[in-house]
Design an enzyme around this catalytic site. Structure first.
Site, PDB file in Angstrom:
ATOM      1  N   LYS A 133       0.849  -1.194   0.000  1.00 33.45           N
ATOM      2  CA  LYS A 133       0.000   0.000   0.000  1.00 33.45           C
ATOM      3  C   LYS A 133       0.888   1.249   0.000  1.00 33.45           C
ATOM      4  O   LYS A 133       1.741   1.421   0.886  1.00 33.45           O
ATOM      5  CB  LYS A 133      -0.871  -0.049   1.263  1.00 33.45           C
ATOM      6  CG  LYS A 133      -2.136   0.739   1.195  1.00 33.45           C
ATOM      7  CD  LYS A 133      -2.954   0.420   2.450  1.00 33.45           C
ATOM      8  CE  LYS A 133      -4.209   1.202   2.539  1.00 33.45           C
ATOM      9  NZ  LYS A 133      -4.795   1.112   3.880  1.00 33.45           N
TER      10      LYS A 133
HETATM   11  C1  E4P Z   1      -8.227   2.070   3.905  1.00 29.93           C
HETATM   12  O1  E4P Z   1      -7.462   1.252   3.452  1.00 29.93           O
HETATM   13  C2  E4P Z   1      -7.993   2.821   5.146  1.00 29.93           C
HETATM   14  O2  E4P Z   1      -7.294   1.989   6.050  1.00 29.93           O
HETATM   15  C3  E4P Z   1      -9.256   3.219   5.859  1.00 29.93           C
HETATM   16  O3  E4P Z   1     -10.416   2.835   5.151  1.00 29.93           O
HETATM   17  C4  E4P Z   1      -9.266   4.597   6.410  1.00 29.93           C
HETATM   18  O4  E4P Z   1     -10.491   4.826   7.049  1.00 29.93           O
HETATM   19  P1  E4P Z   1     -10.731   6.040   8.064  1.00 29.93           P
HETATM   20  O5  E4P Z   1     -10.942   7.288   7.258  1.00 29.93           O
HETATM   21  O6  E4P Z   1     -11.972   5.655   8.817  1.00 29.93           O
HETATM   22  O7  E4P Z   1      -9.509   6.130   8.930  1.00 29.93           O
END
Ligand code: E4P
Length: 215
Positions: free
Chosen positions: A83
């Site tokens: 990622k």
């Molecule tokens: C996605 O891969 C992220 O880890 C995640 O969805 C972020 O979500 P949040 O905005 O609730 O922190």
């Protein structure tokens, strides 16, 4: 539509996997920080439970650092997806890792051109953050619809992974907008098979049956 869980908590991942419909996992540095465990060690544990794509975020923000960490993360298990942030450096790393056969998930995507560029670089997944866009009084779902249209126009194979999902309504809208994947907190997964009328209806069926036949 694929369903991923957005957590680094092993118990939640195991419970979600037990449902039999979990396709993958996303993690990020904030989620790992909550668990207070070595990131690499936790990724190894997650990959033993879930055989679908497991997103492992890099901490570095420069190209060389991302490449080094990305290659290391990819060695943890064959289902690791690296990622990377949707930045210029991230885009370069996305292309270079793609050329090495390492799949990527381009995170923190907030506008359609980021999605277009990472698709051109061969990203496996792009992660538009719906909830965070809604948080600033914009329309997160509109971003999903625009990316869907762009990818369909040109036949890009990058999968749209709807991220930052906060509640079941987001999930319904993502499915209607044609997101390929949604990554969802455990609390939302738990709500996805719930309806009060299902509970009331079931109670009534059983009461009627009992009244007629006893037991
Ligand atoms: C996605 O891969 C992220 O880890 C995640 O969805 C972020 O979500 P949040 O905005 O609730 O922190």
């Amino acid at each position: 539509m694929d369903l991923y869980i957005d957590t680094a908590n092993l118990d939640e991942i195991k419970q979600a996997a037990d449902l039999g419909v979990l396709d993958g996992v996303t993690t990020n540095p904030s989620l790992i920080a909550k668990e207070k465990i070595d990131y690499g060690k936790r990724l190894g544990q997650i990959c033993e439970v879930v055989k679908g794509p497991v997103s492992a975020e890099v901490i570095a923000i420069d190209f060389n650092g991302m490449m080094k960490e990305g290659r290391e993360r990819a060695k943890i298990a064959e289902n690791i997806v690296v990622k990377l942030p949707s930045t210029v450096e991230g885009l370069r790393a996305c292309k270079a890792l793609h050329d090495e056969g390492i799949p990527t998930n381009m995170t923190l995507c907030f506008q359609p051109l980021q999605a277009l560029m990472v698709a051109k670089a061969g990203a496996f997944l792009v992660s538009p953050f719906i909830g965070r866009i809604d948080d600033i009084a914009e329309d997160g779902m509109d971003l999903i619809r625009k990316i869907r249209q762009i990818y369909d126009n040109y036949g890009y194979e990058t999968k749209i992974l709807a991220a930052s999902i906060r509640h079941p309504k987001h999930m319904v809208e993502c499915a209607l907008a044609g997101a390929d994947v949604a990554t969802v907190p455990f609390s939302v997964i738990q709500q996805m098979m719930k309806h009060p009328l299902t509970d009331v209806g079931l109670e009534k069926f059983l009461a009627d049956y009992k009244k007629a036949f006893g037991g």
